[in-house]
Design a protein around this motif. Structure first.
Motif, PDB file in Angstrom:
ATOM      1  N   ASP A 155       0.816  -1.215   0.000  1.00  0.00           N
ATOM      2  CA  ASP A 155       0.000   0.000   0.000  1.00  0.00           C
ATOM      3  C   ASP A 155       0.851   1.267   0.000  1.00  0.00           C
ATOM      4  OD1 ASP A 155      -2.785  -1.139   0.372  1.00  0.00           O
ATOM      5  OD2 ASP A 155      -1.747  -2.046   2.067  1.00  0.00           O
ATOM      6  N   ASN A 156       1.910   1.251   0.817  1.00  0.00           N
ATOM      7  CA  ASN A 156       2.738   2.438   0.974  1.00  0.00           C
ATOM      8  C   ASN A 156       4.210   2.062   0.983  1.00  0.00           C
ATOM      9  OD1 ASN A 156       0.492   4.427   1.740  1.00  0.00           O
ATOM     10  ND2 ASN A 156       0.250   2.838   3.304  1.00  0.00           N
ATOM     11  N   LEU A 157       5.032   2.996   0.591  1.00  0.00           N
ATOM     12  CA  LEU A 157       6.470   2.825   0.640  1.00  0.00           C
ATOM     13  C   LEU A 157       7.083   4.081   1.254  1.00  0.00           C
ATOM     14  CD1 LEU A 157       8.751   1.335  -2.050  1.00  0.00           C
ATOM     15  CD2 LEU A 157       9.295   3.585  -1.141  1.00  0.00           C
ATOM     16  N   ILE A 158       7.949   3.879   2.253  1.00  0.00           N
ATOM     17  CA  ILE A 158       8.626   5.003   2.903  1.00  0.00           C
ATOM     18  C   ILE A 158      10.124   4.854   2.699  1.00  0.00           C
ATOM     19  CG2 ILE A 158       9.051   6.256   5.045  1.00  0.00           C
ATOM     20  CD1 ILE A 158       6.483   5.110   6.169  1.00  0.00           C
ATOM     21  N   VAL A 159      10.748   5.848   2.101  1.00  0.00           N
ATOM     22  CA  VAL A 159      12.206   5.897   2.010  1.00  0.00           C
ATOM     23  C   VAL A 159      12.715   6.625   3.252  1.00  0.00           C
ATOM     24  CG1 VAL A 159      14.200   6.692   0.695  1.00  0.00           C
ATOM     25  CG2 VAL A 159      12.132   5.933  -0.497  1.00  0.00           C
ATOM     26  N   ILE A 160      13.597   5.974   4.007  1.00  0.00           N
ATOM     27  CA  ILE A 160      14.092   6.533   5.264  1.00  0.00           C
ATOM     28  C   ILE A 160      15.564   6.895   5.104  1.00  0.00           C
ATOM     29  CG2 ILE A 160      14.528   6.045   7.704  1.00  0.00           C
ATOM     30  CD1 ILE A 160      11.997   4.507   7.833  1.00  0.00           C
ATOM     31  N   GLU A 161      15.922   8.096   5.575  1.00  0.00           N
ATOM     32  CA  GLU A 161      17.273   8.623   5.373  1.00  0.00           C
ATOM     33  C   GLU A 161      18.323   7.849   6.155  1.00  0.00           C
ATOM     34  OE1 GLU A 161      19.856  12.668   6.359  1.00  0.00           O
ATOM     35  OE2 GLU A 161      17.727  12.588   6.836  1.00  0.00           O
ATOM     36  N   ASN A 162      18.117   7.645   7.465  1.00  0.00           N
ATOM     37  CA  ASN A 162      19.158   7.106   8.338  1.00  0.00           C
ATOM     38  C   ASN A 162      18.960   5.622   8.613  1.00  0.00           C
ATOM     39  OD1 ASN A 162      20.352   9.630   8.589  1.00  0.00           O
ATOM     40  ND2 ASN A 162      19.055  10.181  10.321  1.00  0.00           N
ATOM     41  N   PHE A 163      20.063   4.883   8.665  1.00  0.00           N
ATOM     42  CA  PHE A 163      19.981   3.436   8.871  1.00  0.00           C
ATOM     43  C   PHE A 163      19.412   3.091  10.248  1.00  0.00           C
ATOM     44  CE2 PHE A 163      21.845  -0.785   9.796  1.00  0.00           C
ATOM     45  CZ  PHE A 163      21.335  -1.474   8.711  1.00  0.00           C
ATOM     46  N   LYS A 211       4.162   6.750  -2.213  1.00  0.00           N
ATOM     47  CA  LYS A 211       5.578   6.843  -1.811  1.00  0.00           C
ATOM     48  C   LYS A 211       5.806   8.104  -0.989  1.00  0.00           C
ATOM     49  CE  LYS A 211       6.466   6.366  -6.161  1.00  0.00           C
ATOM     50  NZ  LYS A 211       7.091   6.295  -7.506  1.00  0.00           N
ATOM     51  N   TYR A 212       6.481   7.920   0.148  1.00  0.00           N
ATOM     52  CA  TYR A 212       6.770   9.039   1.035  1.00  0.00           C
ATOM     53  C   TYR A 212       8.237   8.967   1.471  1.00  0.00           C
ATOM     54  CZ  TYR A 212       1.691   8.822   1.222  1.00  0.00           C
ATOM     55  OH  TYR A 212       0.374   8.771   0.875  1.00  0.00           O
ATOM     56  N   ILE A 213       8.750  10.083   1.983  1.00  0.00           N
ATOM     57  CA  ILE A 213      10.140  10.154   2.416  1.00  0.00           C
ATOM     58  C   ILE A 213      10.177  10.706   3.832  1.00  0.00           C
ATOM     59  CG2 ILE A 213      12.448  11.005   1.846  1.00  0.00           C
ATOM     60  CD1 ILE A 213      11.006  11.730  -0.954  1.00  0.00           C
ATOM     61  N   GLY A 229      12.398  13.168  -3.455  1.00  0.00           N
ATOM     62  CA  GLY A 229      11.032  13.317  -3.933  1.00  0.00           C
ATOM     63  C   GLY A 229      10.971  13.497  -5.433  1.00  0.00           C
ATOM     64  N   LYS A 230      11.872  14.301  -5.960  1.00  0.00           N
ATOM     65  CA  LYS A 230      11.918  14.525  -7.405  1.00  0.00           C
ATOM     66  C   LYS A 230      12.384  13.277  -8.133  1.00  0.00           C
ATOM     67  CE  LYS A 230      14.038  17.608 -10.847  1.00  0.00           C
ATOM     68  NZ  LYS A 230      14.948  18.764 -11.032  1.00  0.00           N
ATOM     69  N   ALA A 234       7.789  11.049  -5.649  1.00  0.00           N
ATOM     70  CA  ALA A 234       7.135  10.762  -4.374  1.00  0.00           C
ATOM     71  C   ALA A 234       5.800  11.491  -4.258  1.00  0.00           C
ATOM     72  CB  ALA A 234       8.043  11.163  -3.212  1.00  0.00           C
ATOM     73  N   ASP A 235       4.890  10.885  -3.471  1.00  0.00           N
ATOM     74  CA  ASP A 235       3.599  11.515  -3.213  1.00  0.00           C
ATOM     75  C   ASP A 235       3.700  12.592  -2.137  1.00  0.00           C
ATOM     76  OD1 ASP A 235       1.355   9.762  -4.692  1.00  0.00           O
ATOM     77  OD2 ASP A 235       2.969   8.463  -4.003  1.00  0.00           O
ATOM     78  N   GLY A 236       4.680  12.422  -1.224  1.00  0.00           N
ATOM     79  CA  GLY A 236       4.776  13.418  -0.173  1.00  0.00           C
ATOM     80  C   GLY A 236       5.890  13.117   0.810  1.00  0.00           C
ATOM     81  N   PHE A 237       5.907  13.907   1.892  1.00  0.00           N
ATOM     82  CA  PHE A 237       6.962  13.845   2.890  1.00  0.00           C
ATOM     83  C   PHE A 237       6.347  13.650   4.280  1.00  0.00           C
ATOM     84  CE2 PHE A 237       7.841  17.294  -0.246  1.00  0.00           C
ATOM     85  CZ  PHE A 237       8.692  16.567  -1.059  1.00  0.00           C
ATOM     86  N   ILE A 238       7.112  13.030   5.175  1.00  0.00           N
ATOM     87  CA  ILE A 238       6.687  12.850   6.566  1.00  0.00           C
ATOM     88  C   ILE A 238       7.456  13.854   7.411  1.00  0.00           C
ATOM     89  CG2 ILE A 238       6.614  11.258   8.517  1.00  0.00           C
ATOM     90  CD1 ILE A 238       6.484   8.973   6.443  1.00  0.00           C
ATOM     91  N   LEU A 239       6.715  14.738   8.082  1.00  0.00           N
ATOM     92  CA  LEU A 239       7.326  15.830   8.838  1.00  0.00           C
ATOM     93  C   LEU A 239       6.592  16.039  10.158  1.00  0.00           C
ATOM     94  CD1 LEU A 239       7.835  18.234   5.830  1.00  0.00           C
ATOM     95  CD2 LEU A 239       9.665  17.544   7.391  1.00  0.00           C
TER      96      LEU A 239
END
Length: 303
Positions: A155-163, A211-213, A229-230, A234-239
């Protein structure tokens, strides 16, 4: 930051070359192609230097800006760190920094990237039913080939910056996100090896799920949100969610030194501008880990 420049700065070979020129005190640097890292640097920040023909001329103070930029993006201080020694210990190209301590994290085999699945056991199994090693809540940390992920039903995919955040993110953290929907969520670690990052972006661009970051709440993190995102559409960001971001508790999590070295970073994405201004006005730099540890209310900001 441009994705190509970000990838170049995550290469130990590139960092060694920059460090050698820094220590040699070079202020005029020859280049052959527009993809040269110094050519990319002066395009990104005109205060670093300028191009005349096939040479880069570093301005007064330009080297300080380069050192700050690299430290903000990689947590490596090219003015002080022994990059050659770090590379022999797999601490460059395959390294991360958390709480000012470098920890080892091997990059996956070429063509694979690191992924975790969140969701009910039955939903996770269904999502990966065409995968040779079906995932479950007990077996949901996978080195996944990009071709396989294309066959999954998520349903969703989150790209996460830090391991570290990638490892620690749970269903409980998903419940903090205002507007979150969907059963099965794939967490993808952004990675720290330039070749794998480039492949990751190219393949995630074609994934059909939402897709979110999620990145650090600082200038560098917002820049990463913008560039990823570009790259992946991506559909959006998590903040962090307003009005909580106005709370003084933010100051308890702040990393003043991080904020100092990121002062040159800007973002242009309209959806991120209010957050950029909030960080700037309050002199903030907050890690993903701190946001998660404090159970910070989060929200989806659509790109």
């Amino acid at each position: 930051m441009d994705a190509k420049l970000a990838q170049r700065l995550e290469s130990s070979k590139t960092l060694l070359d920059i460090q050698q020129k820094l220590h040699a005190g070079e202020h005029t640097i020859a280049f052959r192609t527009p993809s040269n890292v110094f050519a990319l640097l002066v395009v990104y920040d005109a205060n670093i230097g300028h191009k005349i023909g096939r040479h880069i001329h570093i301005k007064p103070g330009g080297w300080n800006r380069i050192v700050s930029l690299i430290k903000a993006h990689t947590k490596i201080d090219i003015a002080l760190d022994d990059i050659a020694a770090m590379k022999t210990k797999d601490r460059v190209d395959n390294s991360l920094t958390m709480s000012n301590e470098k920890i080892l994290s091997k990059a996956p085999t070429e063509g694979f990237f690191e992924l975790r699945l969140l969701g009910a056991d039955d939903d996770v199994v269904i999502a990966t039913q065409n995968y040779i090693h079906r995932a479950s809540t007990q077996n949901a940390y996978l080195g996944v080939h990009s071709d396989d992920l294309m066959q999954w039903s998520i349903d969703n995919l989150i790209v996460i910056e830090n391991f570290a955040s990638f490892c620690r993110f749970t269903e409980q953290d998903l419940t903090l996100i205002e507007g979150w929907r969907g059963k099965t969520t794939a967490l993808v670690y952004r990675g720290h090896k330039a070749g794998n990052i480039a492949m990751l972006y190219e393949n995630l661009k074609n994934i059909k799920s939402s897709k979110y970051i999620f990145a650090d709440y600082d200038f560098a993190g917002l820049s990463i949100l913008q560039s990823i995102g570009k790259a992946i559409l991506a559909d959006g960001f998590i903040l962090p969610k307003e009005p909580w971001v106005k709370n003084n508790a933010m100051l308890d999590m702040n990393k003043n030194q991080t904020r100092l070295v990121q002062s040159h970073i800007t973002v242009s994405h309209p959806a991120l501008q209010p957050y950029y201004n909030h960080l700037k006005d309050n002199f903030l730099a907050i890690t993903q880990e701190a946001l998660m540890a404090r159970s910070t209310p989060l929200t989806l900001i659509y790109a």
